[in-house]
Scaffold this motif. Sequence first.
Motif, mmCIF file in Angstrom:
data_model
loop_
_atom_site.group_PDB
_atom_site.id
_atom_site.type_symbol
_atom_site.label_atom_id
_atom_site.label_comp_id
_atom_site.label_asym_id
_atom_site.label_seq_id
_atom_site.Cartn_x
_atom_site.Cartn_y
_atom_site.Cartn_z
ATOM 1 N N ALA A 48 8.315 81.744 -4.351
ATOM 2 C CA ALA A 48 9.156 80.560 -4.597
ATOM 3 C C ALA A 48 8.689 79.328 -3.820
ATOM 4 C CB ALA A 48 10.607 80.872 -4.255
ATOM 5 N N SER A 49 7.980 79.519 -2.723
ATOM 6 C CA SER A 49 7.522 78.363 -1.946
ATOM 7 C C SER A 49 6.431 77.571 -2.676
ATOM 8 C CB SER A 49 7.029 78.805 -0.562
ATOM 9 O OG SER A 49 5.903 79.634 -0.668
ATOM 10 N N TYR A 50 5.899 78.128 -3.764
ATOM 11 C CA TYR A 50 4.899 77.434 -4.568
ATOM 12 C C TYR A 50 5.475 76.900 -5.880
ATOM 13 C CZ TYR A 50 1.408 79.264 -1.388
ATOM 14 O OH TYR A 50 0.670 79.546 -0.268
ATOM 15 N N ALA A 51 6.776 76.836 -5.989
ATOM 16 C CA ALA A 51 7.430 76.402 -7.230
ATOM 17 C C ALA A 51 6.984 75.002 -7.653
ATOM 18 C CB ALA A 51 8.941 76.457 -7.075
ATOM 19 N N GLN A 52 6.864 74.099 -6.715
ATOM 20 C CA GLN A 52 6.460 72.730 -7.050
ATOM 21 C C GLN A 52 5.032 72.700 -7.604
ATOM 22 O OE1 GLN A 52 6.627 69.961 -3.766
ATOM 23 N NE2 GLN A 52 6.877 68.222 -5.148
ATOM 24 N N LYS A 68 3.481 75.242 -9.041
ATOM 25 C CA LYS A 68 3.553 75.935 -10.328
ATOM 26 C C LYS A 68 4.036 74.978 -11.417
ATOM 27 C CE LYS A 68 6.320 79.552 -12.319
ATOM 28 N NZ LYS A 68 7.265 80.619 -12.071
ATOM 29 N N GLN A 69 5.035 74.190 -11.095
ATOM 30 C CA GLN A 69 5.565 73.224 -12.061
ATOM 31 C C GLN A 69 4.525 72.140 -12.361
ATOM 32 O OE1 GLN A 69 9.072 71.116 -10.804
ATOM 33 N NE2 GLN A 69 9.517 70.398 -12.862
ATOM 34 N N ALA A 70 3.825 71.669 -11.337
ATOM 35 C CA ALA A 70 2.808 70.630 -11.532
ATOM 36 C C ALA A 70 1.676 71.129 -12.425
ATOM 37 C CB ALA A 70 2.262 70.177 -10.175
ATOM 38 N N LEU A 71 1.387 72.417 -12.349
ATOM 39 C CA LEU A 71 0.346 73.011 -13.191
ATOM 40 C C LEU A 71 0.850 73.369 -14.583
ATOM 41 C CD1 LEU A 71 -1.285 75.360 -10.544
ATOM 42 C CD2 LEU A 71 -2.309 73.312 -11.561
ATOM 43 N N GLY A 72 2.150 73.293 -14.774
ATOM 44 C CA GLY A 72 2.731 73.620 -16.070
ATOM 45 C C GLY A 72 2.791 75.114 -16.346
ATOM 46 N N GLU A 86 6.799 80.904 -18.351
ATOM 47 C CA GLU A 86 6.732 82.161 -19.106
ATOM 48 C C GLU A 86 5.976 82.034 -20.433
ATOM 49 O OE1 GLU A 86 10.427 79.934 -20.087
ATOM 50 O OE2 GLU A 86 9.574 80.639 -18.206
ATOM 51 N N ASN A 87 5.690 80.807 -20.870
ATOM 52 C CA ASN A 87 4.955 80.589 -22.115
ATOM 53 C C ASN A 87 3.477 80.276 -21.894
ATOM 54 O OD1 ASN A 87 7.285 80.822 -23.879
ATOM 55 N ND2 ASN A 87 7.954 78.906 -22.951
ATOM 56 N N SER A 88 3.060 80.230 -20.648
ATOM 57 C CA SER A 88 1.682 79.885 -20.328
ATOM 58 C C SER A 88 0.712 80.980 -20.755
ATOM 59 C CB SER A 88 1.527 79.649 -18.821
ATOM 60 O OG SER A 88 2.283 78.533 -18.416
ATOM 61 N N VAL A 89 -0.456 80.547 -21.174
ATOM 62 C CA VAL A 89 -1.564 81.450 -21.454
ATOM 63 C C VAL A 89 -2.679 81.038 -20.492
ATOM 64 C CG1 VAL A 89 -3.265 82.188 -23.153
ATOM 65 C CG2 VAL A 89 -0.919 81.682 -23.875
ATOM 66 N N VAL A 90 -3.147 81.998 -19.703
ATOM 67 C CA VAL A 90 -4.140 81.704 -18.671
ATOM 68 C C VAL A 90 -5.364 82.572 -18.909
ATOM 69 C CG1 VAL A 90 -4.595 81.707 -16.191
ATOM 70 C CG2 VAL A 90 -2.294 81.162 -17.032
ATOM 71 N N LEU A 91 -6.524 81.962 -18.878
ATOM 72 C CA LEU A 91 -7.788 82.677 -19.026
ATOM 73 C C LEU A 91 -8.457 82.744 -17.659
ATOM 74 C CD1 LEU A 91 -10.039 83.938 -20.789
ATOM 75 C CD2 LEU A 91 -10.922 81.603 -21.097
#
Length: 83
Positions: free
Chosen positions: A39-43, A45-49, A52-57
Motif C-alpha cells: 500500500a505504500s506504493y499506491a501513489q 501504482k496509480q501514476a503508472l496506471g 486490475e485491468n492492466s496487462v503487463v509484459l
Amino acid sequence: VSAKGMRMLAAPVKGDPSVTSGESGAVGLGLLMKLCQDASYAQMKQALGLDENSVVLLFNTEGATDPEDYLRVVGRPWIEVSG
C-alpha cells in the motif's frame, strides 16, 4: 524484490510453466508485485496506471547464473525448476 520474483517464477500458478530466472531476470516481476501488493506504493501504482485491468509484459533475459544463490533463494536446484 528480486528473490520474490525468482520464487514466483519457479513456482507459478497451476497450469503455467515454471521459469528458471536469476536476480536480474526476475526483478521486473518482483517489482510489479511490490507495486501491486504494498500500500505504500499506491501513489506510484496509480501514476503508472496499474490496476486490475492492466496487462503487463515482462522480459526475463537471465537464467540461473549463480546456481548456489539460486538454490539459497528458491529452495531447490535450478535443474529441478527447469525440468
